[in-house]
Design an enzyme around this catalytic site. Structure first.
Site, mmCIF file in Angstrom:
data_model
loop_
_atom_site.group_PDB
_atom_site.id
_atom_site.type_symbol
_atom_site.label_atom_id
_atom_site.label_comp_id
_atom_site.label_asym_id
_atom_site.label_seq_id
_atom_site.Cartn_x
_atom_site.Cartn_y
_atom_site.Cartn_z
ATOM 1 N N PRO A 200 0.797 -1.230 0.000
ATOM 2 C CA PRO A 200 0.000 0.000 0.000
ATOM 3 C C PRO A 200 0.827 1.277 0.000
ATOM 4 C CG PRO A 200 -0.100 -1.091 2.134
ATOM 5 C CD PRO A 200 0.546 -2.053 1.185
ATOM 6 N N ASN A 201 0.324 2.239 -0.743
ATOM 7 C CA ASN A 201 0.859 3.604 -0.831
ATOM 8 C C ASN A 201 2.144 3.725 -1.642
ATOM 9 O OD1 ASN A 201 -1.190 4.930 0.800
ATOM 10 N ND2 ASN A 201 -0.292 3.838 2.542
ATOM 11 N N ARG B 147 5.029 11.268 -2.257
ATOM 12 C CA ARG B 147 4.732 11.108 -0.840
ATOM 13 C C ARG B 147 6.025 11.175 -0.030
ATOM 14 N NH1 ARG B 147 4.597 5.094 1.314
ATOM 15 N NH2 ARG B 147 4.070 5.391 3.481
ATOM 16 N N TYR C 158 11.327 8.769 1.099
ATOM 17 C CA TYR C 158 11.210 7.768 0.042
ATOM 18 C C TYR C 158 11.856 8.164 -1.283
ATOM 19 C CZ TYR C 158 7.822 5.838 3.327
ATOM 20 O OH TYR C 158 7.235 5.327 4.435
ATOM 21 N N ASN D 244 8.065 -5.674 -0.846
ATOM 22 C CA ASN D 244 7.970 -4.501 0.014
ATOM 23 C C ASN D 244 6.502 -4.396 0.392
ATOM 24 O OD1 ASN D 244 7.848 -2.042 1.267
ATOM 25 N ND2 ASN D 244 9.021 -0.933 -0.282
ATOM 26 N N ALA E 144 3.117 -0.894 4.779
ATOM 27 C CA ALA E 144 2.516 -0.909 6.121
ATOM 28 C C ALA E 144 1.992 -2.293 6.514
ATOM 29 C CB ALA E 144 1.404 0.130 6.210
ATOM 30 N N GLU F 227 12.720 -9.568 1.864
ATOM 31 C CA GLU F 227 11.929 -8.416 2.305
ATOM 32 C C GLU F 227 12.716 -7.148 1.984
ATOM 33 O OE1 GLU F 227 11.678 -7.766 6.561
ATOM 34 O OE2 GLU F 227 9.757 -6.765 6.324
ATOM 35 N N HIS G 236 12.700 -2.788 2.116
ATOM 36 C CA HIS G 236 12.141 -1.496 2.526
ATOM 37 C C HIS G 236 13.064 -0.392 2.056
ATOM 38 C CE1 HIS G 236 9.021 -3.273 4.966
ATOM 39 N NE2 HIS G 236 9.924 -4.102 5.445
ATOM 40 N N ARG H 136 12.649 3.951 12.677
ATOM 41 C CA ARG H 136 11.488 4.847 12.633
ATOM 42 C C ARG H 136 10.547 4.587 13.816
ATOM 43 N NH1 ARG H 136 9.096 4.676 6.780
ATOM 44 N NH2 ARG H 136 7.936 6.471 7.561
#
Lengths: 159, 165
Positions: free
Chosen positions: B28-29, B36, B41, B92, B95, B116, B118, B125
């Site tokens: 998502p996103n 964003r 990012y 990735n 969330a 995985e 990111h 974070r």
């Protein structure tokens, strides 16, 4: 301009038995060094590759060693989480590498682990140190993790 | 060129010149990448990243499937579709990384290499990003290397696959 990368390997990483527990393929610190040196030549980077079993020396290298490089790759090795004091010293040393003196340029710092430190069945009892904001993490890719980290530094990683 | 499906069957018996397939799945996103929170990012769009991954794959004769969805169930479907078809999944989960046991279970059902990925390092974070249901079902984790990690990872995953044969 050619970049310099410093790779620091902590306690236990010179021990062949360490690699035997992590990988099916024959892997030694020397073979990792060779692979990194070959990539450094390809990327026109200068490479310094070190290992120590002395935790004090390791924290010393982390604190001071990053001054002389454009990017730092650190495999903390074994036993760094033996005591909370040692863990705190490690984190503080990594923090100082990420956030140098005021005015100095921030440098990429990437923690590399050979195995996946998050997978319970494969965990080697180590904890991650990439809890410091700004530190990258590569784990579970074996020797290729070092090569990925070097390529990321060569490309000026964005965080 | 062999279809990816015929590669399945017996991955251990593969030859170096066999075509491999990597599925890169995004959660998502990530479709908003480039606009964003560019401080975290970067300015690149997901399409830019997909194009570089495909180019990187082409150099190696690698089939790169690049997908994004905002829906958890769609990601689960794609992981299931990769079973026996893709040699590796790079995921990735964004969330959903921190919430989705469904994605965790689907990845455990998948038999290939799981990485995985990111863009930022979630461990540096907010606290709610410190638990990953993906990492515990993955072979490897790459975090905090920026958007450039995607296409740098393509030849690395290829090397890991060759190394494991």
């Amino acid at each position: 301009m050619s970049k310099s990368v410093l790779i620091l390997n902590g306690p236990g990483l010179a021990d062949a038995a360490y690699y035997g527990r992590l990988s099916d393929t024959p892997l030694t610190l020397a073979s990792i060094h060779d692979a990194c040196a070959a990539l450094a030549a390809e990327l026109d980077m200068s490479l310094e590759f070190r290992q120590t079993d002395d935790r004090d020396e390791m924290t010393q290298w982390l604190t001071s060693g990053s001054d002389a490089c454009d990017g730092l790759i650190v495999n903390p090795g074994e036993g760094v989480s033996t005591t909370p004091q040692l863990t705190r010293r490690y984190l503080a040393a990594i923090q100082s590498a990420v956030d140098p003196a005021p005015g100095a340029r921030r440098k990429p710092v990437i923690e590399v682990r050979l195995g996946n430190i998050f997978r319970p069945a494969r965990a080697t009892g180590e904890s991650g140190y990439a809890t410091v904001p700004g530190v990258g993490l590569v784990c579970g890719l074996g020797q290729f993790g070092y090569l990925l980290a070097m390529r990321a530094i060569a490309r000026d990683v964005a965080r | 060129m062999q279809s990816p499906a015929t590669l399945h069957g017996n991955p251990k018996r593969g030859h170096r010149n066999l075509n491999k397939r990597i599925d890169i799945l995004n959660g998502p996103n990530l479709n908003l990448l480039g606009s964003r929170e560019p401080d975290i990012y970067g300015n690149e769009t997901l399409d830019d990243i997909a194009a570089r991954c495909r180019a990187s794959g082409e150099d190696l004769g690698l089939d790169v499937v690049f997908r994004q969805s905002n829906h958890e169930g769609q990601l689960v479907d794609w992981i299931q579709e990769a079973i026996g078809v893709a040699d590796a999944i790079v995921i990735n989960a964004a969330a959903y990384t921190h919430t989705s046991i469904a994605i965790h279970d689907a990845l455990l059902a998948y038999n290939g290499l799981v990485v995985e990925l990111h863009i930022s390092n979630p461990h540096g974070r907010e606290h709610f990003r410190h638990t990953s249901f993906v990492a515990t079902a993955a072979d490897a984790v790459v975090a905090g290397l920026g958007p450039g990690a995607y296409d740098l990872l393509v030849p690395i995953v290829y090397n890991v696959l060759i190394d494991r044969q």
